[in-house]
Motif scaffolding. Structure first.
Motif, PDB file in Angstrom:
ATOM      1  N   ASN A  78       4.915  -0.167   2.905  1.00 52.02           N
ATOM      2  CA  ASN A  78       4.742  -0.511   1.501  1.00 52.02           C
ATOM      3  C   ASN A  78       5.214  -1.931   1.240  1.00 52.02           C
ATOM      4  O   ASN A  78       6.299  -2.327   1.651  1.00 52.02           O
ATOM      5  N   ILE A  80       6.683  -4.823  -1.130  1.00 52.56           N
ATOM      6  CA  ILE A  80       7.613  -4.827  -2.258  1.00 52.56           C
ATOM      7  C   ILE A  80       7.858  -6.261  -2.727  1.00 52.56           C
ATOM      8  O   ILE A  80       7.608  -7.221  -2.005  1.00 52.56           O
ATOM      9  N   GLY A  87       6.793  -2.392  -6.474  1.00 52.64           N
ATOM     10  CA  GLY A  87       5.867  -2.288  -5.366  1.00 52.64           C
ATOM     11  C   GLY A  87       4.794  -3.349  -5.459  1.00 52.64           C
ATOM     12  O   GLY A  87       4.525  -3.904  -6.523  1.00 52.64           O
TER      13      GLY A  87
END
Length: 358
Positions: A78, A80, A87
């Motif tokens: 993910n 960030i 996010g």
């Protein structure tokens, strides 16, 4: 007693396959931030938190040894924003990568899920943007996908290394909710000693291009750009090749070329052509100075961009950095990657910060 022994033997036999299988899961990531200055975004200078030398992310990767040179593999990653903890893409838990697959020492790797496209994966490590750690040395609006580019519903095959050669192909199925239009791409890379090179071709239908918000275009292919700032191209085709050569332990040189065909919904096709060159010098085991430049044309716009960076390693995982990049445009306003367009034909950005890998 006999019954107890039989149960013990049965239990140990059932556990043998699991005991023999070797598996691992690794937590990894990249965190960084900087104080950034931009001379002109929408008509005014700005100072803000500008990110690190690479995108920030946190991820999990794992493998299970299935025997015979075969492994089951996965990756969840993910993006960030360390400036505010958000996010990369709202609503996506794993916005960068989310895939599973099989890897064989003899036959290569097959993966399925959300993945980097072939151009990004094979070409990006050879580019100025990657080697200088300056995002703005990726090309305008990332039309050629040299910067981080992801596709959903993708099936990718990567061959084993053969005399320095690797072949890769990927197909992304269209999906009306998450990915209108299909993606197809393939490439060949070569790595042998000091030389690395790659050539790729890809095609996507119904790709959304933020020509207004990222390039400041008000018109494209004879039609006005909508108020949203984005158009949906009927097709985008990319052909690119880059090469990198390490002259010795100190010097590295690199160069490349890309061409993008953007077909609008009215059938008109505009081309982006970009050539780049750069060099890096390691002045000490801890210090790396890099420079790079590119010249790009798209429709009636021309862009000349150059940058310089210095990255000093405090350890194997932690570094401090400083960089500066400048663009001059003609036929349009200046518009460097990941920045809002300037109100004039020039734009300058400078960064100073810290990067940590784990």
């Amino acid at each position: 007693m006999k019954k107890q022994w039989m149960l013990a033997i049965a239990a140990s036999t059932c556990c043998v396959p699991y005991a023999m299988a070797q598996s691992s899961v690794t937590l990894y990531g990249s965190l960084g931030n900087s104080i950034a200055y931009v001379s002109n975004q929408h008509g005014g200078k700005t100072v803000f938190m500008g990110g690190g030398t690479t995108p920030e992310w946190i991820g999990f990767t794992g493998a299970e040894d299935l025997g015979g040179g075969l492994k089951a593999i996965f990756k969840l990653e993910n993006g960030i924003n360390t400036a505010n903890g958000a996010g990369l893409i709202a609503g996506d838990m794993f916005s960068r990568q989310a895939w599973v697959g099989l890897q064989s020492t003899a036959y290569g790797k097959l993966t399925l899920g959300r993945q980097f496209d072939v151009t990004n994966e094979m070409i990006m490590p050879l580019t100025n943007g990657y080697q200088t750690s300056i995002y703005q040395l990726y090309h305008p609006a990332n039309l050629d996908s040299f910067g981080s580019t992801f596709y959903n519903n993708a099936v990718k095959y990567t061959s084993p290394l053969w005399y320095g050669l690797t072949v890769e192909g990927m197909y992304g199925f269209d999906d009306t909710t998450t990915q209108p239009g299909r993606y197809a791409g393939g490439g060949v890379s070569y790595s042998n000693g000091p030389l690395r090179a790659a050539v790729v071709y890809s095609s996507q239908h119904d790709r959304t291009l933020a020509l207004g918000t990222q390039l400041g275009f008000t018109e494209f292919a004879g039609r006005p750009v909508p108020p949203s700032g984005a158009i949906v191209a009927r097709s985008v085709q990319i052909l690119a090749g880059n090469v990198l050569y390490d002259l010795n332990n100190a010097w590295q040189v690199r160069g490349g070329y890309s061409q993008v065909w953007v077909e609008a919904q009215n059938g008109v096709t505009e081309k982006m052509r970009t050539g780049e060159a750069g060099a890096s010098l390691r002045t000490s085991p801890a210090n790396l100075i890099s420079t790079g430049a590119y010249y790009s044309t798209f429709a009636s716009a021309h862009y000349v961009t150059a940058g310089l960076s210095d990255v000093y390693s405090l350890s194997k995982r932690t570094s401090v950095f400083a960089s500066v990049v400048y663009q001059h445009a003609s036929g349009s306003v200046a518009a460097m990657a990941l920045l809002a367009p300037s109100s004039t034909t020039s734009q300058l950005a400078a960064y100073m910060g810290l990067q940590l890998f784990f």
